[in-house]
Write a protein that holds these residues in place. Structure first.
Motif, PDB file in Angstrom:
ATOM      1  N   LYS A  15      43.632  33.286  40.528  1.00 47.91           N
ATOM      2  CA  LYS A  15      42.532  34.252  40.488  1.00 47.91           C
ATOM      3  C   LYS A  15      42.776  35.202  39.318  1.00 47.91           C
ATOM      4  CE  LYS A  15      41.255  38.179  43.466  1.00 47.91           C
ATOM      5  NZ  LYS A  15      41.467  38.743  44.827  1.00 47.91           N
ATOM      6  N   VAL A  16      41.809  35.318  38.403  1.00 46.60           N
ATOM      7  CA  VAL A  16      41.977  36.131  37.200  1.00 46.60           C
ATOM      8  C   VAL A  16      40.814  37.106  37.074  1.00 46.60           C
ATOM      9  CG1 VAL A  16      42.204  36.140  34.694  1.00 46.60           C
ATOM     10  CG2 VAL A  16      43.199  34.260  36.024  1.00 46.60           C
ATOM     11  N   HIS A  17      41.134  38.363  36.933  1.00 42.31           N
ATOM     12  CA  HIS A  17      40.126  39.388  36.629  1.00 42.31           C
ATOM     13  C   HIS A  17      40.212  39.706  35.138  1.00 42.31           C
ATOM     14  CE1 HIS A  17      37.641  42.957  36.748  1.00 42.31           C
ATOM     15  NE2 HIS A  17      38.620  43.670  36.227  1.00 42.31           N
ATOM     16  N   MET A  18      39.119  39.480  34.419  1.00 40.60           N
ATOM     17  CA  MET A  18      39.076  39.784  32.986  1.00 40.60           C
ATOM     18  C   MET A  18      38.617  41.233  32.815  1.00 40.60           C
ATOM     19  SD  MET A  18      37.658  36.298  31.160  1.00 40.60           S
ATOM     20  CE  MET A  18      36.532  35.723  32.427  1.00 40.60           C
ATOM     21  N   SER A  19      39.506  42.073  32.343  1.00 43.19           N
ATOM     22  CA  SER A  19      39.219  43.500  32.212  1.00 43.19           C
ATOM     23  C   SER A  19      38.463  43.787  30.921  1.00 43.19           C
ATOM     24  CB  SER A  19      40.524  44.298  32.247  1.00 43.19           C
ATOM     25  OG  SER A  19      41.407  43.855  31.233  1.00 43.19           O
TER      26      SER A  19
END
Length: 280
Positions: free
Chosen positions: A147-151
């Protein structure tokens, strides 16, 4: 059913944090994204549950509502891009050979189901850049069981030919600038700016057989009551909670319908898996 995270991890190889952007430019980009776009288009309906909208900035027709991606070696600005000087500035600054550029808005509660991109295009090497403009911590991408959150504040690279999906669980709407570009020296130089170790990545837990049985039983009960959409969505959402083998969510839906004696629906979802992932 309790979901426990497997814990933080490094970014998978299919995604990378690249160059940081000037805060002043970021604020202008964000302002344009929130105030200028109108009449968002809904496309690729089979790939989502609703709530994913796009508008083109560079394409081969100049129409911002023409959003079906295709090869375009010489794109032209759309009427929307002409109203967005900060976005024009960023695209020029990056200098990559663009194939297409668009704004993508993912609303609260929206899911883009597990899929691969570029399958219908030529074999020319191309890549995807994401520039998050507006986001929140419940908006994330899942790729390779991570799971990756792109800031915001940075350019990100994604390899969209790997199976991936995106969701925005709680909102507010997530808006990204997405640039599909061809491989060239400028793109290679941009990638040399990759920041190793940066990113908000989290390994998803493995889905145990007992958990599969529990969720399939719930979905089957919904399908028996003719709540087919709810049943299918229950199984598709597993991809965003657990590290799953490629296409397993689609197989679970096909298997559910086969067990109910609904062979036509089972075959329909087997065919859909092929469309979404490019393989049976």
């Amino acid at each position: 059913m309790t979901i426990t995270s497997a814990g933080p991890t490094t970014l998978p190889t299919e995604i990378a944090a690249l160059r940081q952007l000037d805060p002043g430019l970021m604020e202008r980009l964000r302002h344009e994204a929130l105030t200028i776009p109108r009449n968002w288009s809904v496309e690729y309906g089979d790939y989502q549950n609703g709530g994913w909208h796009t508008l083109s900035l560079l394409n081969d027709t100049g129409d911002p509502r023409d959003v079906t991606i295709r090869d375009c070696p010489q794109p032209q600005p759309t009427a929307l891009l002409e109203q967005m000087p900060a976005v024009q500035e960023l695209i020029a600054e990056l200098g990559v050979k663009a194939m297409w550029a668009r704004l993508a808005r993912l609303d609260a509660g929206a899911f883009l189901w597990e899929h691969r991109d570029y399958g219908e295009l030529t074999t020319t090497e191309r890549h995807r850049l994401h520039v998050p403009l507006v986001t929140n911590s419940s908006a994330y991408l899942v790729i390779g069981g991570t799971k990756v959150h792109m800031s915001v504040g940075r350019v990100w690279r994604l390899t969209p030919t790997s199976p991936h999906g995106v969701c925005n669980r709680h909102g507010p709407s997530r808006i990204h600038l997405i640039i599909d570009c061809y491989a060239d020296d400028t793109f290679a130089a941009l990638n040399r700016g990759e920041v190793v170790g940066l990113g908000h990545a989290e390994l998803l837990p493995v889905l145990e057989q007992s958990q599969i049985d529990e969720v399939v039983a719930t979905a089957t009960g919904l399908a028996e009551l003719d709540y087919d959409h709810a049943a299918e969505t229950t199984l598709l959402k597993l991809f965003y909670q657990y590290a799953m083998p490629e296409g397993q969510a689609y197989d679970l839906i096909s298997g559910m319908y086969a067990a109910l004696g609904r062979e036509g629906d089972a075959q329909r979802w087997t065919a859909k898996k092929t469309v979404m992932l490019g393989r049976p």
